[in-house]
Every structure is written in structure tokens, then in C-alpha cells.
Design a protein around this motif. Structure first.
Motif, PDB file in Angstrom:
ATOM      1  N   ALA A 111       0.827  -1.209   0.000  1.00 20.43           N
ATOM      2  CA  ALA A 111       0.000   0.000   0.000  1.00 20.43           C
ATOM      3  C   ALA A 111       0.863   1.262   0.000  1.00 20.43           C
ATOM      4  CB  ALA A 111      -0.929   0.003   1.210  1.00 20.43           C
ATOM      5  N   ASP A 112       2.151   1.123   0.379  1.00 22.90           N
ATOM      6  CA  ASP A 112       3.053   2.271   0.378  1.00 22.90           C
ATOM      7  C   ASP A 112       3.704   2.498  -0.980  1.00 22.90           C
ATOM      8  OD1 ASP A 112       2.622   2.783   3.068  1.00 22.90           O
ATOM      9  OD2 ASP A 112       4.297   1.515   3.731  1.00 22.90           O
ATOM     10  N   VAL A 113       3.313   1.712  -1.969  1.00 19.49           N
ATOM     11  CA  VAL A 113       3.941   1.794  -3.292  1.00 19.49           C
ATOM     12  C   VAL A 113       2.971   2.411  -4.300  1.00 19.49           C
ATOM     13  CG1 VAL A 113       5.024   0.517  -5.161  1.00 19.49           C
ATOM     14  CG2 VAL A 113       5.354  -0.223  -2.787  1.00 19.49           C
ATOM     15  N   ASP A 114       3.439   3.432  -4.991  1.00 13.32           N
ATOM     16  CA  ASP A 114       2.673   4.018  -6.097  1.00 13.32           C
ATOM     17  C   ASP A 114       3.113   3.320  -7.390  1.00 13.32           C
ATOM     18  OD1 ASP A 114       1.310   5.840  -4.514  1.00 13.32           O
ATOM     19  OD2 ASP A 114       2.881   7.357  -4.712  1.00 13.32           O
ATOM     20  N   VAL A 115       2.161   2.727  -8.092  1.00  8.94           N
ATOM     21  CA  VAL A 115       2.451   2.003  -9.331  1.00  8.94           C
ATOM     22  C   VAL A 115       1.816   2.749 -10.500  1.00  8.94           C
ATOM     23  CG1 VAL A 115       2.169  -0.157 -10.593  1.00  8.94           C
ATOM     24  CG2 VAL A 115       2.556  -0.194  -8.107  1.00  8.94           C
ATOM     25  N   VAL A 116       2.642   3.043 -11.501  1.00  9.07           N
ATOM     26  CA  VAL A 116       2.171   3.775 -12.677  1.00  9.07           C
ATOM     27  C   VAL A 116       2.551   2.982 -13.920  1.00  9.07           C
ATOM     28  CG1 VAL A 116       2.330   5.909 -14.006  1.00  9.07           C
ATOM     29  CG2 VAL A 116       2.444   5.982 -11.498  1.00  9.07           C
ATOM     30  N   ALA A 117       1.583   2.784 -14.825  1.00  4.48           N
ATOM     31  CA  ALA A 117       1.872   2.133 -16.108  1.00  4.48           C
ATOM     32  C   ALA A 117       2.563   3.140 -17.021  1.00  4.48           C
ATOM     33  CB  ALA A 117       0.584   1.641 -16.743  1.00  4.48           C
ATOM     34  N   CYS A 118       3.552   2.654 -17.758  1.00  3.32           N
ATOM     35  CA  CYS A 118       4.253   3.543 -18.672  1.00  3.32           C
ATOM     36  C   CYS A 118       4.662   2.777 -19.926  1.00  3.32           C
ATOM     37  CB  CYS A 118       5.482   4.169 -17.997  1.00  3.32           C
ATOM     38  SG  CYS A 118       6.649   2.973 -17.316  1.00  3.32           S
ATOM     39  N   ARG A 119       5.126   3.490 -20.912  1.00  3.27           N
ATOM     40  CA  ARG A 119       5.510   2.886 -22.177  1.00  3.27           C
ATOM     41  C   ARG A 119       7.015   2.930 -22.344  1.00  3.27           C
ATOM     42  NH1 ARG A 119       1.071   5.876 -26.117  1.00  3.27           N
ATOM     43  NH2 ARG A 119      -0.804   5.144 -25.008  1.00  3.27           N
ATOM     44  N   THR A 120       7.580   1.877 -22.863  1.00  2.00           N
ATOM     45  CA  THR A 120       9.018   1.828 -23.125  1.00  2.00           C
ATOM     46  C   THR A 120       9.252   1.258 -24.506  1.00  2.00           C
ATOM     47  OG1 THR A 120       9.233  -0.396 -22.190  1.00  2.00           O
ATOM     48  CG2 THR A 120       9.544   1.452 -20.677  1.00  2.00           C
ATOM     49  N   GLY A 121      10.488   1.386 -24.976  1.00  2.00           N
ATOM     50  CA  GLY A 121      10.854   0.835 -26.269  1.00  2.00           C
ATOM     51  C   GLY A 121      11.569  -0.486 -26.101  1.00  2.00           C
ATOM     52  N   GLY A 122      12.440  -0.824 -27.068  1.00  2.00           N
ATOM     53  CA  GLY A 122      13.163  -2.075 -26.995  1.00  2.00           C
ATOM     54  C   GLY A 122      12.449  -3.156 -27.767  1.00  2.00           C
ATOM     55  N   PRO A 123      12.976  -4.414 -27.724  1.00  2.00           N
ATOM     56  CA  PRO A 123      12.329  -5.533 -28.424  1.00  2.00           C
ATOM     57  C   PRO A 123      10.868  -5.656 -28.018  1.00  2.00           C
ATOM     58  CG  PRO A 123      14.483  -6.168 -27.603  1.00  2.00           C
ATOM     59  CD  PRO A 123      14.191  -4.821 -27.026  1.00  2.00           C
ATOM     60  N   GLY A 124      10.022  -5.775 -29.014  1.00  2.00           N
ATOM     61  CA  GLY A 124       8.592  -5.848 -28.709  1.00  2.00           C
ATOM     62  C   GLY A 124       8.025  -4.512 -28.302  1.00  2.00           C
ATOM     63  N   GLY A 125       8.800  -3.463 -28.561  1.00  2.00           N
ATOM     64  CA  GLY A 125       8.409  -2.147 -28.071  1.00  2.00           C
ATOM     65  C   GLY A 125       7.119  -1.631 -28.673  1.00  2.00           C
ATOM     66  N   GLN A 126       6.827  -2.001 -29.910  1.00  2.00           N
ATOM     67  CA  GLN A 126       5.601  -1.498 -30.524  1.00  2.00           C
ATOM     68  C   GLN A 126       4.392  -1.948 -29.739  1.00  2.00           C
ATOM     69  OE1 GLN A 126       5.125  -2.608 -34.598  1.00  2.00           O
ATOM     70  NE2 GLN A 126       3.312  -1.353 -34.918  1.00  2.00           N
ATOM     71  N   HIS A 127       4.367  -3.230 -29.360  1.00  2.00           N
ATOM     72  CA  HIS A 127       3.239  -3.731 -28.573  1.00  2.00           C
ATOM     73  C   HIS A 127       3.210  -3.047 -27.213  1.00  2.00           C
ATOM     74  CE1 HIS A 127       0.418  -6.469 -26.641  1.00  2.00           C
ATOM     75  NE2 HIS A 127       1.306  -6.590 -25.658  1.00  2.00           N
ATOM     76  N   ARG A 128       4.400  -2.896 -26.609  1.00  2.00           N
ATOM     77  CA  ARG A 128       4.446  -2.309 -25.279  1.00  2.00           C
ATOM     78  C   ARG A 128       4.017  -0.848 -25.294  1.00  2.00           C
ATOM     79  NH1 ARG A 128      10.288  -4.745 -23.231  1.00  2.00           N
ATOM     80  NH2 ARG A 128       9.646  -6.932 -23.235  1.00  2.00           N
ATOM     81  N   VAL A 146      11.731   1.962  -8.991  1.00  2.00           N
ATOM     82  CA  VAL A 146      12.180   0.955  -9.957  1.00  2.00           C
ATOM     83  C   VAL A 146      11.266   1.028 -11.174  1.00  2.00           C
ATOM     84  CG1 VAL A 146      13.108  -0.584  -8.184  1.00  2.00           C
ATOM     85  CG2 VAL A 146      10.754  -0.891  -8.964  1.00  2.00           C
ATOM     86  N   VAL A 147      11.844   0.739 -12.327  1.00  2.00           N
ATOM     87  CA  VAL A 147      11.084   0.679 -13.582  1.00  2.00           C
ATOM     88  C   VAL A 147      11.325  -0.698 -14.179  1.00  2.00           C
ATOM     89  CG1 VAL A 147      10.760   1.620 -15.888  1.00  2.00           C
ATOM     90  CG2 VAL A 147      11.282   3.156 -13.970  1.00  2.00           C
ATOM     91  N   VAL A 148      10.249  -1.393 -14.515  1.00  2.00           N
ATOM     92  CA  VAL A 148      10.350  -2.755 -15.040  1.00  2.00           C
ATOM     93  C   VAL A 148       9.586  -2.844 -16.352  1.00  2.00           C
ATOM     94  CG1 VAL A 148       9.891  -5.201 -14.601  1.00  2.00           C
ATOM     95  CG2 VAL A 148      10.520  -3.692 -12.705  1.00  2.00           C
ATOM     96  N   ASP A 149      10.254  -3.368 -17.384  1.00  2.00           N
ATOM     97  CA  ASP A 149       9.579  -3.563 -18.671  1.00  2.00           C
ATOM     98  C   ASP A 149      10.019  -4.879 -19.312  1.00  2.00           C
ATOM     99  OD1 ASP A 149      12.150  -2.984 -19.364  1.00  2.00           O
ATOM    100  OD2 ASP A 149      11.644  -1.571 -20.947  1.00  2.00           O
ATOM    101  N   THR A 150      10.452  -5.808 -18.488  1.00  2.00           N
ATOM    102  CA  THR A 150      10.999  -7.065 -19.021  1.00  2.00           C
ATOM    103  C   THR A 150       9.923  -7.979 -19.594  1.00  2.00           C
ATOM    104  OG1 THR A 150      10.924  -8.009 -16.791  1.00  2.00           O
ATOM    105  CG2 THR A 150      13.002  -7.028 -17.498  1.00  2.00           C
ATOM    106  N   GLU A 151       8.704  -7.847 -19.115  1.00  2.00           N
ATOM    107  CA  GLU A 151       7.616  -8.705 -19.583  1.00  2.00           C
ATOM    108  C   GLU A 151       6.644  -7.910 -20.440  1.00  2.00           C
ATOM    109  OE1 GLU A 151       7.695 -11.880 -19.099  1.00  2.00           O
ATOM    110  OE2 GLU A 151       9.392 -11.841 -17.712  1.00  2.00           O
TER     111      GLU A 151
END
Length: 221
Positions: A111-128, A146-151
């Protein structure tokens, strides 16, 4: 209220370890007179029986901080050496410093974590980019981000982000603990001979009660 004092003989001779034991008893007696409780939380024995190279003293009760402050600094035990006859020196110095004991562990709550969806590039970036599957997670109490876009799925990236935040907080607490240990060991090298904040002496024969006041700012050897 409770505080801790680390009392150390530093790298002084065996008489300093003896002086520490004598000063420790004087400190404990002084605390009792002021209605405070003390505990020897950690001790490092000296080479001679009943002596100490260092002692971590816990002090608790109303006025513990002020009491600890009155015993903080260079302390002097003024008496002839009990080990070496004919030694002219009679001032034996130890040091006392406030010391942290435990580093509070950070409790991780999602509950202490703010989570925001964002867009990144890289392999498969168009879908992401279209789906905004990457996650930016911020732990509000500490400001760790932290920023995660591995999946390619938001939920999976969110789970990874939470695990990473837990790891970062654990690493942060471990680093704080190491810093505390380092600061504690540094006290052993901070002993300065001369100009003590307190000078104590053995009681004259026939006196059972410790003196209530100590001579202050006594000169050198």
C-alpha cells in the motif's frame, strides 16, 4: 527513554582496561542514585581478570539522555598502576560515546507503493508502447523507484517491481547496519588522552559510598 554508551579503553595499556572497569562501576553507582537502570549489553574482556577493553552500556529511565551526556567524552581514572610498580603515570584514560545498537528494519507494505503504467521501447516495443505494459513503482516512505519492462504483461512487470523494491529495501537496511558497525568500531580509535570531562579516583579508606561529584578538567599525567 533509553540510550547506549560505548565505553572503550581504545588501544591503551592494560591499566586502561582496569580503569574502564573501575569507571564502569562508578557510572553504574551514579545511575542508581539518579533512579536509572543500566545493563551491560555487550562486553569485551581485557587481558587481566575483571577488566574490559570495551563495554556497551544500556541506560534507561527518565533523564537517561542527560545522564549519558554527563559521561560522554574522555574519562580519567586517577590512581597508581596496580600491575607495574614504580610507574610514575597515574592517569588512565578511556572514552565514552553514545552508540546506536539496532537499525530499524523497513517494513514493506504494498500500500506504500505508487504504481504507474508507462511505455518503453526495446524488443517488442511497438506492442508495449500501445499497451503501456511497463511499470514504474515508487516506494513513498523511502523514495526508492524501480522501472520494469521485461515482460509484455503489466501484471507480471508489477510483480517483478514489488520484488525488486523488497530487495532494494533489504539492501538499504543491510548497508545501514554495516555503517552502524563501522561507526561503533571507530569509537575505539577516538580516545584522546588529557582534558577529561570527568576524573574519578578510588575512595579513601573507610568510605563506603561513592562520591557524588567528580573533579573535572584535570590536567595530564
Amino acid at each position: 527513554m533509553s540510550v547506549h554508551l560505548l565505553v572503550s579503553a581504545g588501544r591503551g595499556p592494560q591499566e586502561c582496561a582496569w580503569a574502564l572497569a573501575e569507571l564502569l562501576r562508578r557510572l553504574e553507582a551514579d545511575a542508581v542514585r539518579q533512579g536509572l537502570a543500566t545493563v551491560r549489553a555487550q562486553t569485551v574482556p581485557g587481558d587481566r581478570p575483571g577488566t574490559y577493553r570495551s563495554v556497551l552500556v544500556g541506560i534507561s529511565g527518565a533523564g537517561a539522555e542527560a545522564f549519558a551526556a554527563s559521561w560522554t567524552g574522555t574519562l580519567c581514572w586517577q590512581a597508581p598502576s596496580p600491575y607495574r610498580a614504580g610507574v610514575g603515570r597515574k592517569n588512565w584514560y578511556v572514552t565514552a560515546r553514545p552508540c546506536g545498537v539496532d537499525v530499524p528494519r523497513t517494513t514493506f507494505v504494498e500500500a506504500d507503493v505508487d504504481v504507474v503504467a508507462c511505455r518503453t521501447g526495446g524488443p517488442g516495443g511497438q506492442h508495449r508502447n500501445k499497451a503501456s505494459t511497463a511499470v514504474r513503482a515508487t516506494h513513498r516512505p523511502t523514495g526508492i523507484v524501480v522501472v520494469v519492462d521485461t515482460e509484455r504483461e503489466f501484471g507480471l512487470n508489477r510483480g517483478i517491481a514489488m520484488r525488486l523494491l523488497r530487495q532494494r529495501l533489504e539492501q538499504r537496511d543491510e548497508a545501514a547496519g554495516r555503517a552502524l558497525d563501522t561507526a561503533r568500531w571507530r569509537v575505539h580509535d577516538e580516545l584522546v588522552r588529557g582534558d577529561p570531562v570527568r576524573t574519578e579516583r578510588p575512595e579513601p579508606p573507610g568510605r563506603d559510598q561513592p562520591r557524588r561529584k567528580s573533579a573535572r578538567r584535570t590536567g595530564g599525567d
